[in-house]
Design a protein around this motif. Structure first.
Motif, PDB file in Angstrom:
ATOM      1  N   ARG A  98       0.838  -1.203   0.000  1.00  0.00           N
ATOM      2  CA  ARG A  98       0.000   0.000   0.000  1.00  0.00           C
ATOM      3  C   ARG A  98       0.867   1.245   0.000  1.00  0.00           C
ATOM      4  O   ARG A  98       0.642   2.181  -0.771  1.00  0.00           O
ATOM      5  N   ARG A  99       1.857   1.265   0.885  1.00  0.00           N
ATOM      6  CA  ARG A  99       2.728   2.435   0.952  1.00  0.00           C
ATOM      7  C   ARG A  99       3.581   2.555  -0.300  1.00  0.00           C
ATOM      8  O   ARG A  99       3.914   3.656  -0.729  1.00  0.00           O
ATOM      9  N   LEU A 100       3.915   1.425  -0.880  1.00  0.00           N
ATOM     10  CA  LEU A 100       4.737   1.434  -2.085  1.00  0.00           C
ATOM     11  C   LEU A 100       3.943   1.922  -3.284  1.00  0.00           C
ATOM     12  O   LEU A 100       4.358   2.830  -4.005  1.00  0.00           O
ATOM     13  N   PHE A 101       2.744   1.328  -3.508  1.00  0.00           N
ATOM     14  CA  PHE A 101       1.942   1.654  -4.683  1.00  0.00           C
ATOM     15  C   PHE A 101       1.045   2.864  -4.443  1.00  0.00           C
ATOM     16  O   PHE A 101       1.069   3.829  -5.198  1.00  0.00           O
ATOM     17  N   THR A 142      -6.370  -5.845  -9.033  1.00  0.00           N
ATOM     18  CA  THR A 142      -7.184  -7.068  -8.953  1.00  0.00           C
ATOM     19  C   THR A 142      -6.360  -8.283  -9.345  1.00  0.00           C
ATOM     20  O   THR A 142      -6.410  -9.340  -8.694  1.00  0.00           O
ATOM     21  N   LEU A 143      -5.571  -8.143 -10.402  1.00  0.00           N
ATOM     22  CA  LEU A 143      -4.712  -9.251 -10.832  1.00  0.00           C
ATOM     23  C   LEU A 143      -3.658  -9.566  -9.778  1.00  0.00           C
ATOM     24  O   LEU A 143      -3.411 -10.741  -9.449  1.00  0.00           O
ATOM     25  N   PRO A 182      -6.453  -8.580   0.030  1.00  0.00           N
ATOM     26  CA  PRO A 182      -7.411  -7.737  -0.707  1.00  0.00           C
ATOM     27  C   PRO A 182      -7.487  -6.303  -0.188  1.00  0.00           C
ATOM     28  O   PRO A 182      -7.985  -5.418  -0.893  1.00  0.00           O
ATOM     29  N   TYR A 183      -6.979  -6.081   1.018  1.00  0.00           N
ATOM     30  CA  TYR A 183      -6.899  -4.713   1.545  1.00  0.00           C
ATOM     31  C   TYR A 183      -6.088  -3.820   0.613  1.00  0.00           C
ATOM     32  O   TYR A 183      -6.380  -2.622   0.488  1.00  0.00           O
ATOM     33  N   LEU A 184      -5.095  -4.393  -0.064  1.00  0.00           N
ATOM     34  CA  LEU A 184      -4.274  -3.603  -0.985  1.00  0.00           C
ATOM     35  C   LEU A 184      -5.126  -2.987  -2.081  1.00  0.00           C
ATOM     36  O   LEU A 184      -4.983  -1.806  -2.400  1.00  0.00           O
TER      37      LEU A 184
END
Length: 556
Positions: A98-101, A142-143, A182-184
């Motif tokens: 999350r922090r990365l993307f 999603t992928l 899935p949180y990502l």
């Protein structure tokens, strides 16, 4: 680099606020009697950076306080045992991505491009960009999520190889990861929405959103745990629930601005291609500190049981001032710097960076000092309940002091990296990031044997200083980090305040062993008195030495 002007466009009337973040006109609200503004101009006065930063800090403070409450609940119920270790790894993997993307590379690439569109392009072009970016982001994530859920056992082993010695612990981590990954997807779409709101000077809503994560985890720990065959699985369900809640929460605010996207993947859209081009190197450069923390987790899994949790609890305390002040300042200056770059206002760009540096040091220096002096009292007051032992406190205090030494560097990275990304320069931070990453790995190997988990924290802090120093040197060479007059006096003012603060905390704080035997009320009251007294000493000195609130006012 300016956006290509292939056709005639009417620039969007970019909203701004004069102080009240709660009321903003939608894009294009300036159309009509007064006419459209020229490219780079505003339909309304600019927001004050101090006020915007205060709004983000206040919301972030609420989130971090609830985050500490969340960690107190987790520490009380699960301590630093196998269940807690498994959850922290299962949550750290999507949280790291999350922090990365989302908050890292994507945000740093998306906001400058969106700001340029909002300044120079039509409202329709802005909406087309939002549709294309949201759709493309959703497809990619999603992928990634689907692949990660299938490969969860291998991912768990990859990020925590030490768990391989305990098959049950590794299996629990993989089971949790299927729920947390899935949180990502959900939080990245939330970050996309937050970036749009921030660009339109709506800082309060994105800053408040993380509160929902903490509430969901507290609720899951307290009410779902009794229903679970494996109690710690309740925390993983809490993460999944939180991701959905945070995304849904921001939707009405996007709709109110007339910026609710209709997701449609268009990877060949010019704006999407520019964002992807900027993201590719930024994926590494902007998140070096997060990669370093992840390496700490990998190596900590090879150390004594509890090492992952000790690093987690100490990192959480460092994250409080980092998030409330460092990340808050970085959040408000990125869109502001991006606008200044689009307007080719180099002098104001330099003034903003100097303002951010002064603001960060004002709070970062005393915060780091307080974490070093009060390490054990803080950990005892927050976490020494239930399953958390005295040994856990002593071990976590070691890594807390090591992380605290790097707090200023962590904050500096948050304000200096936007200086590159606002100008759509992602190559330079990548080069610096590689150097810092290699240094961190070398320091990990050098310090892990004599200092164990604390050596990992110290290596992260030292590599962060290297990262921040190289970022600053690059900005200086490019002529955009220009120290404004008055730094000599300001350094004396801050130095005197920190000396008074440190002496007061050291003198009046009882020995930390005494805190272990106190009831919670005595701990909280004593810690509160120390904090209030220290803050009073520090700011009384600053006021006496001539610092005033008006010195930090700067328009965005």
């Amino acid at each position: 680099m300016s956006a290509p002007q292939d056709e005639e466009t009417q620039p969007v009337a970019k909203p701004a606020v004069t102080g009240d973040d709660a009321q903003v006109d939608a894009p294009g609200a300036g159309d009509g009697a007064q006419g459209d503004p020229a490219p780079g101009e505003r339909a309304t006065p600019r927001a004050g950076l101090l006020r915007s930063g205060a709004i983000v800090s206040a919301m972030t403070m609420l989130s971090r306080v609830l985050g500490l409450a969340r960690d107190m609940v987790i520490a009380t119920l699960f301590g630093a045992g196998s269940g807690a270790d498994a959850f922290f790894v299962a949550f750290k993997i999507p949280n790291f991505l999350r922090r990365l993307f989302a908050e890292g590379a994507f945000n740093q690439a998306f906001v400058p491009v969106l700001s340029e569109y909002a300044t120079k392009r039509s409202r329709q072009e802005v909406r087309e960009l939002l549709d294309a970016v949201s759709g493309s982001l959703a497809v990619v994530l999603t992928l990634i999520t689907a692949v990660a859920v299938v490969l969860a056992p291998w991912l768990a082993w990859l990020f925590a190889p030490g768990f391989g010695r305990d098959p049950e612990k590794l299996a629990l981590t993989a089971e949790m990861l299927r729920l947390t990954f899935p949180y990502l997807l959900l939080i990245s779409l939330t970050a996309f929405s937050g970036s749009v709101l921030n660009t339109w000077n709506r800082f309060a809503v994105p800053a408040f959103t993380p509160v929902l994560l903490n509430l969901a985890l507290i609720g899951a720990a307290m009410w779902l745990t009794p229903w679970m065959e494996t109690p710690s699985l309740a925390l993983a369900w809490g993460v999944l629930i939180a991701g959905a809640a945070q995304l849904v929460f921001q939707v009405p605010f996007l709709a109110r601005l007339g910026l609710m996207p209709r997701p449609w993947p268009r990877f060949r859209h010019p704006g999407v291609r520019r964002i992807l081009k900027l993201m590719t190197p930024a994926l590494f450069g902007v998140s070096v500190s997060q990669i370093n923390l992840l390496l700490d987790t990998v190596l900590a899994s090879l150390l004594a049981a509890g090492s992952v949790s000790w690093l987690y609890y100490s990192d959480r305390l460092v994250e409080l001032p980092l998030g409330v002040f460092g990340i808050a300042i970085g959040t408000v200056i990125l869109p502001a710097l991006s606008k200044r770059h689009a307007e080719q206002s180099r002098e104001h760009f330099a003034q903003m960076l100097d303002w951010a540096l002064r603001a960060v040091l004002l709070i970062g220096l005393p915060s780091a000092l307080a974490l070093v002096v009060l390490a054990e009292p803080l950990l005892i007051s927050l976490f020494h309940y239930g399953a958390m032992t005295e040994r856990d406190i002593a071990m976590a205090a070691m890594s807390l002091r090591a992380y605290a030494l790097g707090l200023i560097a962590f904050m500096l990275i948050k304000i200096w990296a936007p200086g590159y990304f606002a100008r759509q320069d992602t190559a330079t931070p990548v080069k610096i990031g590689i150097i810092a990453m290699v240094a961190n790995m070398a320091l990990n190997l050098a310090l892990i044997l004599p200092l164990a988990h604390a050596g990992l924290a110290l290596a992260t802090a030292l590599s962060a200083f290297l990262n921040a120093g190289l970022l600053a040197r690059g900005l200086r060479r490019q002529g955009v980090l220009v120290f404004q007059p008055g730094w000599g006096r300001y350094a004396w003012q801050l130095g005197g305040g920190c000396a008074l603060l440190g002496a007061g905390l050291w003198w009046f704080s009882p020995p930390w062993q005494a805190w272990l035997h106190w009831e919670v009320e005595q701990r909280v009251l004593t810690l509160g008195a120390l904090v209030v007294g220290g803050v009073t000493l520090y700011f009384a000195w600053l006021v006496a030495s001539g610092i005033r609130l008006r010195h930090f006012r700067l328009n965005s």
